[in-house]
Motif scaffolding. Structure first.
Motif, PDB file in Angstrom:
ATOM      1  N   ALA A  20       1.678   1.343  -5.746  1.00  0.00           N
ATOM      2  CA  ALA A  20       1.572   0.567  -6.985  1.00  0.00           C
ATOM      3  C   ALA A  20       0.163  -0.004  -7.146  1.00  0.00           C
ATOM      4  N   GLY A  21      -0.166  -0.335  -8.383  1.00  0.00           N
ATOM      5  CA  GLY A  21      -1.453  -0.945  -8.671  1.00  0.00           C
ATOM      6  C   GLY A  21      -1.389  -2.457  -8.774  1.00  0.00           C
ATOM      7  N   ALA A  22      -0.174  -3.012  -8.846  1.00  0.00           N
ATOM      8  CA  ALA A  22      -0.010  -4.461  -8.979  1.00  0.00           C
ATOM      9  C   ALA A  22       1.373  -4.847  -8.474  1.00  0.00           C
ATOM     10  N   GLY A  23       1.449  -6.003  -7.814  1.00  0.00           N
ATOM     11  CA  GLY A  23       2.737  -6.458  -7.319  1.00  0.00           C
ATOM     12  C   GLY A  23       2.745  -7.947  -7.061  1.00  0.00           C
ATOM     13  N   CYS A  24       3.921  -8.432  -6.681  1.00  0.00           N
ATOM     14  CA  CYS A  24       4.087  -9.844  -6.376  1.00  0.00           C
ATOM     15  C   CYS A  24       5.197 -10.008  -5.350  1.00  0.00           C
ATOM     16  N   VAL A  25       5.202 -11.143  -4.690  1.00  0.00           N
ATOM     17  CA  VAL A  25       6.273 -11.484  -3.763  1.00  0.00           C
ATOM     18  C   VAL A  25       7.363 -12.173  -4.576  1.00  0.00           C
TER      19      VAL A  25
ATOM     20  N   ALA B 154       0.827  -1.208   0.000  1.00  0.00           N
ATOM     21  CA  ALA B 154       0.000   0.000   0.000  1.00  0.00           C
ATOM     22  C   ALA B 154       0.858   1.254   0.000  1.00  0.00           C
ATOM     23  N   GLU B 155       1.918   1.266   0.805  1.00  0.00           N
ATOM     24  CA  GLU B 155       2.805   2.432   0.863  1.00  0.00           C
ATOM     25  C   GLU B 155       3.527   2.689  -0.450  1.00  0.00           C
TER      26      GLU B 155
ATOM     27  N   PRO C  86      -4.376  -3.517  -4.677  1.00  0.00           N
ATOM     28  CA  PRO C  86      -4.985  -2.579  -3.739  1.00  0.00           C
ATOM     29  C   PRO C  86      -6.156  -3.193  -2.970  1.00  0.00           C
ATOM     30  N   ASP C  87      -6.740  -4.265  -3.493  1.00  0.00           N
ATOM     31  CA  ASP C  87      -7.843  -4.961  -2.821  1.00  0.00           C
ATOM     32  C   ASP C  87      -7.361  -5.965  -1.781  1.00  0.00           C
ATOM     33  N   GLY C  88      -6.052  -6.165  -1.680  1.00  0.00           N
ATOM     34  CA  GLY C  88      -5.509  -7.109  -0.717  1.00  0.00           C
ATOM     35  C   GLY C  88      -4.555  -8.089  -1.368  1.00  0.00           C
ATOM     36  N   ALA C  89      -3.959  -8.917  -0.536  1.00  0.00           N
ATOM     37  CA  ALA C  89      -2.965  -9.886  -0.987  1.00  0.00           C
ATOM     38  C   ALA C  89      -3.580 -11.281  -1.069  1.00  0.00           C
TER      39      ALA C  89
ATOM     40  N   ARG D  29      -2.793  -2.866 -13.211  1.00  0.00           N
ATOM     41  CA  ARG D  29      -3.561  -2.747 -11.970  1.00  0.00           C
ATOM     42  C   ARG D  29      -4.280  -4.070 -11.752  1.00  0.00           C
ATOM     43  N   PHE D  30      -4.082  -4.637 -10.555  1.00  0.00           N
ATOM     44  CA  PHE D  30      -4.792  -5.844 -10.151  1.00  0.00           C
ATOM     45  C   PHE D  30      -5.984  -5.432  -9.286  1.00  0.00           C
ATOM     46  N   SER D  31      -7.067  -6.153  -9.437  1.00  0.00           N
ATOM     47  CA  SER D  31      -8.209  -5.996  -8.533  1.00  0.00           C
ATOM     48  C   SER D  31      -8.764  -7.387  -8.253  1.00  0.00           C
ATOM     49  N   ARG D  32      -9.715  -7.458  -7.334  1.00  0.00           N
ATOM     50  CA  ARG D  32     -10.273  -8.750  -6.935  1.00  0.00           C
ATOM     51  C   ARG D  32     -11.799  -8.672  -6.863  1.00  0.00           C
ATOM     52  N   PRO D  33     -12.454  -8.595  -8.012  1.00  0.00           N
ATOM     53  CA  PRO D  33     -13.915  -8.614  -7.986  1.00  0.00           C
ATOM     54  C   PRO D  33     -14.436 -10.012  -7.655  1.00  0.00           C
TER      55      PRO D  33
END
Length: 142
Positions: free
Chosen positions: A33-38, A29-30, A76-79, A118-122
């Protein structure tokens, strides 16, 4: 020739007692970014809270565990992350990473941030869960 934006990385070290999932979500969140990965995580836990495959409830393991794998997608919707931990005898457990995993000595984390995405989780009515949606962003939308 135009090049796609380059993935950037965020590295952090978590300290004893921190919640692994909460800190992953905070770091992402800090970043804004709109999308990420570990990309990588090594460390240890005193409490591992894992939801095993096809189970509605989580299992809480207490003791000393090595993090042998952590992978995940950050939005942004969570991991959505999966973890595998091993105990002092080498027994390994893995599944969905839940809140409550407490760092023992350290957790050394590298996150990859994906520009232009950008990732989202609908909610997906077919699966009954919020599932990943991937959107390619135009530079002016980022």
């Amino acid at each position: 020739m135009e090049h796609a934006p380059t993935m950037t990385a965020v590295a952090a070290r978590l300290t004893p007692g921190q919640d692994l999932l909460a800190e992953l979500e905070r770091l992402f969140a800090e970043s804004g970014a709109g999308a990420g990965c570990v990309l990588a995580c090594v460390g240890s836990l005193t409490t591992a809270v894992i939801r095993y495959a096809d189970r509605p409830e989580s299992a809480t393991l207490t003791g000393h565990f090595e993090i042998v794998s952590l992978t995940g997608v950050l939005s942004p919707d969570g991991a959505h992350c999966h973890i595998a931990v091993s105990d002092g005898e080498g027994g390994t457990s893995g599944g969905h990473l839940m809140e409550g995993c407490r760092v023992y000595t350290t957790a050394e984390i590298v996150l990859g941030l994906l520009p232009g995405v950008r990732f989202s989780r609908p909610f997906d009515p077919q699966t009954g869960y919020p599932e990943l949606a991937v959107e390619t962003m135009q530079p002016e939308e980022e």
